[in-house]
Write a protein that holds these residues in place. Structure first.
Motif, mmCIF file in Angstrom:
data_model
loop_
_atom_site.group_PDB
_atom_site.id
_atom_site.type_symbol
_atom_site.label_atom_id
_atom_site.label_comp_id
_atom_site.label_asym_id
_atom_site.label_seq_id
_atom_site.Cartn_x
_atom_site.Cartn_y
_atom_site.Cartn_z
ATOM 1 N N GLN A 132 -3.276 2.371 2.248
ATOM 2 C CA GLN A 132 -3.600 2.846 0.973
ATOM 3 C C GLN A 132 -3.456 1.888 -0.266
ATOM 4 O O GLN A 132 -4.261 1.779 -1.062
ATOM 5 C CB GLN A 132 -2.687 4.200 0.557
ATOM 6 C CG GLN A 132 -3.072 5.184 -0.662
ATOM 7 C CD GLN A 132 -2.146 6.403 -0.720
ATOM 8 O OE1 GLN A 132 -1.693 6.899 0.337
ATOM 9 N NE2 GLN A 132 -1.942 6.363 -1.894
ATOM 10 N N SER A 133 -2.147 1.369 -0.205
ATOM 11 C CA SER A 133 -2.129 0.398 -1.435
ATOM 12 C C SER A 133 -0.920 -0.729 -0.948
ATOM 13 O O SER A 133 -0.142 -0.558 0.019
ATOM 14 C CB SER A 133 -1.626 1.044 -2.446
ATOM 15 O OG SER A 133 -0.318 1.374 -2.298
ATOM 16 N N VAL A 134 -1.048 -2.012 -1.301
ATOM 17 C CA VAL A 134 -0.044 -2.821 -1.036
ATOM 18 C C VAL A 134 0.453 -3.538 -2.592
ATOM 19 O O VAL A 134 -0.230 -3.479 -3.599
ATOM 20 C CB VAL A 134 -0.727 -4.193 -0.452
ATOM 21 C CG1 VAL A 134 0.187 -5.370 -0.473
ATOM 22 C CG2 VAL A 134 -1.075 -3.976 0.916
ATOM 23 N N GLU A 135 1.676 -3.506 -2.435
ATOM 24 C CA GLU A 135 2.364 -3.876 -3.886
ATOM 25 C C GLU A 135 3.266 -4.993 -3.395
ATOM 26 O O GLU A 135 4.126 -4.863 -2.698
ATOM 27 C CB GLU A 135 2.912 -2.834 -4.673
ATOM 28 C CG GLU A 135 3.585 -3.023 -6.046
ATOM 29 C CD GLU A 135 4.400 -2.075 -6.386
ATOM 30 O OE1 GLU A 135 4.359 -0.907 -5.702
ATOM 31 O OE2 GLU A 135 5.106 -2.311 -7.337
ATOM 32 N N ARG A 168 7.737 -13.316 -1.508
ATOM 33 C CA ARG A 168 8.178 -11.938 -2.108
ATOM 34 C C ARG A 168 8.349 -10.810 -1.295
ATOM 35 O O ARG A 168 8.291 -11.153 -0.075
ATOM 36 C CB ARG A 168 6.625 -11.761 -2.754
ATOM 37 C CG ARG A 168 6.316 -12.553 -4.096
ATOM 38 C CD ARG A 168 5.209 -12.574 -4.544
ATOM 39 N NE ARG A 168 4.131 -13.137 -3.795
ATOM 40 C CZ ARG A 168 2.691 -13.478 -4.127
ATOM 41 N NH1 ARG A 168 2.515 -13.153 -5.335
ATOM 42 N NH2 ARG A 168 2.059 -14.126 -3.373
ATOM 43 N N VAL A 169 8.550 -9.754 -1.809
ATOM 44 C CA VAL A 169 9.004 -8.518 -1.028
ATOM 45 C C VAL A 169 7.485 -7.704 -1.247
ATOM 46 O O VAL A 169 6.884 -7.797 -2.305
ATOM 47 C CB VAL A 169 10.164 -7.789 -1.375
ATOM 48 C CG1 VAL A 169 11.388 -8.500 -1.283
ATOM 49 C CG2 VAL A 169 9.712 -7.430 -2.793
ATOM 50 N N GLY A 170 7.252 -6.871 -0.351
ATOM 51 C CA GLY A 170 6.028 -6.040 -0.423
ATOM 52 C C GLY A 170 6.274 -4.526 -0.220
ATOM 53 O O GLY A 170 7.088 -4.245 0.673
ATOM 54 N N TYR A 171 5.672 -3.809 -0.836
ATOM 55 C CA TYR A 171 5.589 -2.201 -0.253
ATOM 56 C C TYR A 171 4.366 -1.810 0.134
ATOM 57 O O TYR A 171 3.201 -2.083 -0.584
ATOM 58 C CB TYR A 171 5.977 -1.664 -1.839
ATOM 59 C CG TYR A 171 7.163 -1.937 -2.124
ATOM 60 C CD1 TYR A 171 8.453 -0.806 -1.798
ATOM 61 C CD2 TYR A 171 7.547 -2.693 -3.285
ATOM 62 C CE1 TYR A 171 9.639 -1.306 -2.215
ATOM 63 C CE2 TYR A 171 8.961 -2.777 -3.792
ATOM 64 C CZ TYR A 171 9.908 -2.162 -3.210
ATOM 65 O OH TYR A 171 11.043 -2.300 -3.728
ATOM 66 N N ILE A 172 3.933 -1.648 1.184
ATOM 67 C CA ILE A 172 2.978 -1.333 1.711
ATOM 68 C C ILE A 172 2.721 0.213 2.192
ATOM 69 O O ILE A 172 3.657 0.626 3.001
ATOM 70 C CB ILE A 172 2.841 -2.222 3.219
ATOM 71 C CG1 ILE A 172 2.815 -3.580 2.832
ATOM 72 C CG2 ILE A 172 1.370 -1.803 3.762
ATOM 73 C CD1 ILE A 172 3.301 -4.356 4.109
#
Lengths: 281, 1151
Positions: free
Chosen positions: A82-85, A113-117
């Motif tokens: 849905q989204s990647v941040e 970096r760190v990611g929220y997937i």
């Protein structure tokens, strides 16, 4: 990735603390891998609605050449995304900054970096976590090459050439919104001010409004200024060296000052002596 | 001072002082006075082990106890005499350092006793002819140059008539280092003949006598090495140097002088106008001449006289010293002062003996009183030296000279500097040249100036800083191949002078060469100094060295910056009588010229168009004059004035070091700022246009140069047709954007919101660009943060600033609704950019007209910093400030007058400044007063721990040192100090030692073995390659072509595109926690990587510290270590196309 392959390979790299290490390669023929640690996103109170707890994968140690787009490509093998941040540090975002146009977002550090997937299905999180460690994710492939180095900088340079009319447009839109907000604000203030004015019969409505126009703006600086003014006033009235005791006091202070200096010098000498700073040659 | 109520406690301070003053006795008498020791304990408590000053805390009781009369006197004296008691205490400490210890004295005494005994046992030998040396055996040679060889007379050895101590040791003025004790051995009168003073017979006998002594002593086991030397380089006065055997050999040198019995010769024989060396004998030609026509031999005379009077001088000085308590200490200080200035040794020196005589003169003429302290004696000596010109008005110590003594005017006609001894016959400064004395005067005047300056540490400047010639003088040159001076003597017709100096052609020619150069250089130099040839030393069994064997003569020039670089030497009008003189001096270079004012005068025009060529006009003058008048070829003049210039030379072909290019940038900026001011149609008016870039203060290492671009080399952006770099081609030429800050008027129209301000500024950039394109046809490119303007082939990067913006960034509303201001990084960075840097730029810009070499020194300094990979730690602003401090506070030197001396002093400053305990104050515009200095110091000491390791205070920034806040770290500063010291050593050696090949670039090649990984870059993609220290031979086309650049129009060039810079920034972003990255910004093709040790210790797993690390699981514990293999591969990936090779050099990462 074919599911059949996954069966053949060994255990996923599990780390105490709930993380799983996925290995990541830049190219298929690269020699060494980075360990990207992933875990389901879990915080006590998530205010951010864009990171639903059950469907979000939290990933650490994402190399600088992986943009949001690349990460999306890499993780789509575990399920639709849905989204990647991507962020420098774990934490929440400031919603105000995110609204800005690309020209005005401050440049981010290009580090790890760190990611929220956020996946569309919660099962994808588990799929990602069980991915075996010895099957590395590959960043740059024939089909979707990732630009790095000189290629990337040349591209960046071309991108940095801003068209003035487009920039002007962005500025205009922002300023219009800003002006509108300002207007609303002043409208509100005016209304409050009106409320406080006497009506036809001499009555004033007293409200609990926080900041009326008549109330003085409280600021630290103003506070201090007032205090200093008082001080100065008092000082001007004082008499110096007028009474005998004052005179004596000044003299005493002078001697004390000389003594203090003397002691300081002695200390300095002691330091220098300790460093053998008196050898002329 | 622990006891407060006790009566004895009140007089503690001066006990302290006495203790500090007592140099010899060990000080602490044990017993009842535990005051000093108590105080000492306290001092050691406040001083921490690491030698850092801590703020002092005194209790109220200590500060406000009633003072005694003595204490009051002490404090008052300290206040009025010294700036603070510090200087006094420092001098006392210094005296303790140089004074001989008791142990050393005992050693000297016993050695002297032993030698004296040995000397008395010298056996008698038979009479031989003076020229017969066969009796000397055992390889001992005669310490004398036998020119001419033949001499009449008889000689035999005999035990000395007397052996006694003379000179500094019995006076108590002997000081460390190089402790030398003089022992006078009286030749028995039977050996001498009253007529021996003639024709070098006495000096030869004296030399033979020393040789005889050496032969006798050589068999003794109590003597270490034996060498010959000569007194102050005078070959007529040889000395025998003895050292104790074995381990004590370095502790003392005993110098044996042989001298005639007192009163053996009549002093009147040695009148400066008498002749004592016959021409017929000297030349060997028997020309029949009457005695009266013989030329006078004043120097020869004074050498013999000096031997004769040495005991009398000692008696005189001891009588003076016994009356004045501080005499010995005063002389000791004066000797330290002279030694730091390299004035106290060699031929024609201002020796310690002359110094003692000077103090004696001041005492005997009551210019100083007997009760003065050492400090006052030194000060008065310096004042006397500064104000008295001994080359014009000599002084004499003789109270009532006898009738045969020469008059002062007779002395003046024979000698350049006149200081007559107590007997009235001897000139103590016979060998001194006028230039040496002028140097003494100059130094004295300078020292007094520093002494009176309350903002300076006078002690450091006066007594602690050595002043070698290479670091003192702006230009230095050396005469190599001194044998050429023989020809000069012939050319200058100096036979009789040569005879007077007994064949020492170097000393004969020197005064004439000096006066010639002085005439030629005239107003261009403030001071012309020369090195004093050191006393030669040789072993007793080797032949004495020839005159030509001494090290080359060095000359130092202190330039007059306004005139030194002028290419025109305007002489007198053609018809004036002085014209002939002028023509004689300049020879064929002099020509008649007609000037704009109508005058027709003799003139000399020197070559040189650029600043770096003009700086070398003195070089041209010197070689021309030496060739013309002294037959010294250009090849033997080794001129070091512009050797370092090549480091900042622009390109290979041009002979400019960037002054002209800088000026062009500044002129173009001035024009731009005028045009910006005049723009109409802006919603707000411009209040200030300020430069914020080193190029706008003349300190950019390689100032931007306009280049014509070859458009076919570049790609084009589709819409704006701006040039873009193309992949696969070499990196295009780097175009430096020159930063300019443009302040807009404050107005109610500005929004009160940080984001809105940012947008408004972008709108301003667009608007400014539009107007400039419309009115002046400049190519502009507006971005949200800046506006690039192409003008005259240069690019100016204009940034609009609003003065209240930092304040708005700091605004913050507290929960109670109170508006408060909180400092944050964003605001600080903005303030730095828009406020501090423009201010610094304009202030430093103002230094250039005052000191013409300021820019060049900055650029050399920054070139060095860059090459040694320190650019990341010492920013350009800091480097410029450091250099500015050299100009604003040059003590103990004068402001640097050439780039070379500036760089040397910069390195010296870096390597010696005590950053730990003192702030570096840069008094820009002279805005700081003495009180400010104290305030800065106190603030600094009070909060040392929280301040940057390198603390630089300026008038606008007294407390924080904003420029050094972000670096360097302690480790980097330490390394900087070490590297600077080493570079300084290498450079000075190269510049002063003619045997070294001159490759000054050695000092700019960094040692790379300390680094863990080297990333080699592809030179093709390094745009600034031509600026490298060792530029490679291969050149790449970077999209330029020859031709002039139009001042406006054209496509937007590729601005600020430097792959190396981008790569470094990415590396630091990604791996900044794990490693340090170093690179020379001026064409460096290597990036050196140093792993941070603390990052390589395994750490427990943490989500915030996981970057580029790999996890190692052992049981329940997870630890992380850097993933080195992947990182090394990332270096390649991230620098794709730029990186040639990644070379890991150490195995340290295998943890």
């Amino acid at each position: 990735m074919a599911p059949s392959k996954r069966k053949q390979s060994s255990e996923p790299g599990v780390i105490p603390g709930g993380f799983t290490a996925l290995s990541l390669k830049f190219k298929a023929d690269s020699g060494s891998c980075h360990a990207v640690c992933v875990k389901e996103h879990r915080v006590r109170a998530e205010k951010n609605s864009s990171r639903p707890l059950d469907r979000t994968l939290f990933a650490l140690n994402i190399p600088p050449y992986c943009s949001e787009h690349v990460v999306r490509e890499l993780f789509s093998q575990f399920g639709p995304i849905q989204s990647v941040e991507l962020r420098e540090k774990p934490g929440t975002t400031d919603p105000k900054e995110s609204k800005l146009s690309k020209y005005f977002t401050p440049a981010q550090k290009e580090g790890f970096r760190v990611g929220y997937i956020v996946f569309k299905n919660s099962s994808s999180v588990a799929a990602a976590k069980s991915h075996p460690a010895d099957m590395p994710l590959v960043v740059s492939t024939e089909e979707r090459p990732v630009r790095t180095g000189l290629q990337k900088w040349v591209h960046q340079y071309s991108q940095s050439l801003v068209q003035p009319d487009k920039l002007q447009e962005v500025v205009d839109i922002f300023m219009q919104e800003y002006d509108k907000k300002k207007e609303e604000e002043s409208e509100r203030l005016k209304k409050e001010a009106e409320q406080q004015e006497e009506d036809g019969e001499g009555w004033v409505t007293v409200t609990r409004a926080k900041r009326g126009t008549k109330a003085r703006p409280h600021s630290e600086v103003a506070n201090q200024k007032a205090l200093q003014k008082e001080d100065r006033k008092r000082k001007r009235k004082e008499l110096l060296n007028f009474y005998t005791w004052q005179h004596r006091h000044t003299q005493r202070e002078h001697i004390a000052e000389l003594r203090r200096k003397f002691e300081e010098d002695k200390q300095r000498i002691a330091v220098l002596r300790a460093q053998r700073k008196f050898r002329p040659y | 001072m622990k006891r407060k109520t006790n009566g004895s406690a009140t007089i503690d301070p001066e006990k302290e002082m006495e203790e500090a003053a007592s140099s010899h006795s060990e000080g602490e008498d044990e017993g009842e006075d535990d005051g000093p020791t108590g105080a000492k304990r306290k001092v050691t408590e406040t001083v921490s082990e690491d030698g850092v000053l801590r703020p002092l805390k005194l209790t109220r009781g200590e500060l406000y106890k009633p003072p005694t009369a003595e204490e009051l006197n002490q404090l008052k004296e300290a206040e009025s005499l010294f700036h603070c008691s510090l200087l006094k205490m420092q001098m006392e400490e210094l005296l303790k350092e140089v004074a001989l210890s008791e142990r050393r004295k005992r050693l000297v005494d016993s050695f002297v006793l032993k030698v004296t005994e040995l000397l008395h046992t010298v056996p008698q030998t038979a009479d031989v002819e003076l020229s017969d040396l066969s009796w000397l055996s055992g390889g001992v040679k005669m310490p004398f140059l036998l020119v001419p060889k033949a001499v009449k007379g008889k000689f035999h050895m005999a035990p000395p008539a007397a052996v006694s101590l003379i000179g500094s040791y019995p006076l108590g003025t002997c000081s460390k280092p190089r402790v030398s004790v003089d022992l006078a051995v009286t030749i028995p009168s039977a050996v001498l003949h009253p007529k021996d003073a003639l024709n070098q017979r006495y000096p030869r006998k004296r030399a033979l006598y020393l040789a005889g002594l050496a032969q006798h002593l050589s068999s003794s086991p109590d003597i270490g090495t034996m060498r010959y030397s000569c007194l102050h380089g005078n070959r007529l006065r040889p000395l025998l140097l003895l050292t104790p055997p074995d381990k004590d050999s370095s502790s003392v040198t005993l110098r044996l002088h042989a001298c005639p019995p007192p009163g053996f010769f009549k002093p009147s024989r040695f009148h400066p106008q008498r002749n004592n060396v016959r021409t017929a004998w000297y030349t060997g030609l028997s020309t029949e001449q009457p005695d009266a026509a013989e030329p006078p031999t004043p120097h020869y005379n004074s050498t013999v006289l000096g031997d004769l009077l040495s005991r009398a001088h000692l008696q005189f000085l001891s009588a003076i010293a016994s009356q004045c308590a501080a005499f010995t200490e005063g002389v000791a200080l004066l000797k330290v002062w002279l030694r730091q200035r390299e004035l106290d040794q060699g031929s024609g020196c201002f020796s310690g003996f002359v110094g003692s005589m000077l103090v004696a003169y001041l005492l005997s003429t009551h210019r100083v009183s007997n009760s003065m302290t050492a400090y006052q004696l030194l000060r008065n000596c310096l004042h006397f030296l500064a104000s008295t010109d001994l080359t014009e008005n000599g002084i004499t110590l003789a109270k009532e000279p006898d009738s045969t003594a020469p008059s002062l005017s007779e002395f003046h006609s024979a000698f350049q500097v006149v200081f007559v001894d107590p007997s009235g016959h001897l000139n103590l400064c016979a060998d001194m040249t006028a230039n040496t004395y002028k140097q003494v005067q100059h130094e004295a005047a300078l020292s007094l100036q520093f002494w009176d300056d309350p903002t300076l540490d006078g002690f450091q400047a006066l007594l602690m800083t050595p002043k070698p010639m290479i670091r003192t003088c702006d230009h230095v040159f050396q005469l190599c191949g001194l044998v050429k001076l023989q020809a000069s003597c012939k050319k200058l017709n100096l036979l009789s002078e040569l005879m007077d100096h007994s064949g020492n052609y170097v000393q004969t020619a020197l005064p004439f060469i000096l006066s010639l150069l002085q005439r030629g250089l005239g107003e261009r130099v403030r001071l012309l100094t020369h090195s004093l040839s050191p006393d030669p030393e040789w072993l007793v069994d080797s032949e004495p060295p020839k005159h030509k064997d001494q090290p080359p003569l060095s000359f130092g020039l202190l330039l007059n910056p306004e005139i030194a670089a002028s290419v025109l030497e305007r002489g007198p009008p053609a018809d004036s009588p002085k014209a002939a003189e002028f023509r004689q001096l300049w020879g064929s270079r002099s020509e008649l010229r007609r000037f704009q004012d109508g005058a027709i005068t003799e003139a000399v025009l020197w070559g040189g168009t650029s600043a770096c060529q003009k700086r070398l006009v003195p070089h041209e003058i010197i070689t021309h004059l030496l060739q013309l008048h002294a037959d010294i070829p250009e090849s033997s003049v080794r001129y070091t004035g512009g050797v370092l210039d090549e480091l900042i030379r622009m390109g290979r072909e041009t002979c400019s070091t960037g002054e002209e290019e800088s000026l062009k940038v500044v002129q173009s900026f001035d024009d731009l700022s005028r045009k910006l001011w005049r723009l109409e149609g802006l919603p707000l008016s411009i209040t200030a246009v300020q430069g914020a870039h080193p190029a706008l203060r003349y300190t950019q290492v390689f100032p931007p140069v306009p280049m014509k671009l070859d458009y076919s080399f570049f790609g084009r952006e589709k819409v704006s047709r701006a040039l873009v770099p193309q992949e696969g081609k070499p990196c295009p030429i780097y175009i430096t954007p020159v930063k300019v800050i443009c302040h807009m008027e404050g107005s109610g129209k500005w929004p009160h919101d940080r984001l809105a301000i940012r947008h408004i500024k972008a709108a301003f950039h667009i608007r400014l660009g539009e107007l400039l394109t419309k009115h002046h046809r400049y190519t502009c490119h507006a971005t949200p943060t800046h506006l690039d303007i192409c003008k005259d082939g240069l690019v100016f990067r204009v940034q609009v600033a609003y003065h209240r913006e930092p304040q708005i960034l700091r605004e913050d509303i507290s929960p109670e609704g109170m508006l408060r201001y909180r400092d944050n990084e964003e605001a600080q960075a903005l303030e730095m950019e828009t406020l501090h840097r423009p201010y610094l730029t304009s202030t430093l810009h103002g230094l250039q007209p005052q000191h013409s070499s300021f820019g060049a020194v900055c650029r050399l300094a920054k070139r060095w910093l860059g090459a040694q990979l320190f650019s990341g730690d010492i920013s350009e602003d800091v480097a410029d400030l450091l250099v500015a401090s050299l100009f604003l506070q040059p003590a103990p030197f004068t402001p640097p007058g050439s780039p070379q001396v500036g760089l040397l002093r910069f390195l010296h400053l870096l390597s010696t400044f005590d950053w730990k305990n003192s702030p570096l104050v840069v008094n820009l515009n002279g805005q700081l007063t003495a009180a400010d200095y104290t305030e800065i110091r106190n603030d600094f000491i009070a909060s040392r721990e929280t301040l940057p390791v390198m603390f630089i205070a300026t008038p606008k920034d007294k407390k924080l040192s904003i420029w050094t806040k972000s670096g360097p770290s302690v480790q980097m500063l330490q390394r900087l100090i070490v590297v600077a010291a080493e570079s300084l050593r290498v450079l000075e050696k190269q510049l002063m030692d003619p045997s070294q090949t001159q490759d000054v670039r050695v000092a700019l090649r960094p040692p790379l073995d300390a680094y863990d990984v080297l990333i080699h870059l592809n030179p093709k993609q390094v745009p600034l390659l031509t600026q490298a220290v060792d530029p490679p031979h291969a050149t790449f086309s970077r999209g330029t072509m020859p031709g002039s650049v139009p001042s406006c129009g054209g496509a937007l060039p590729v601005i600020d595109f430097n792959p190396v810079g981008r790569y470094l920034a990415e590396l630091r972003d990604a791996f900044g926690d794990l490693a340090l990255f170093f690179c020379d910004p001026y064409g460096g093709t290597v990036i050196a990587v140093l792993w941070k040790p603390q990052a390589f210790t395994p750490q427990p797993f943490k989500t915030s510290q996981m970057s580029a690390r790999r996890v190692e699981v052992t049981g329940e514990e997870a630890r992380t270590v850097p993933n080195v293999e992947a990182i090394l591969e990332d270096f390649c990936i991230m620098g794709e196309g730029l990186v040639k090779k990644v070379e890991p050099r150490s195995e340290r990462w295998v943890v």
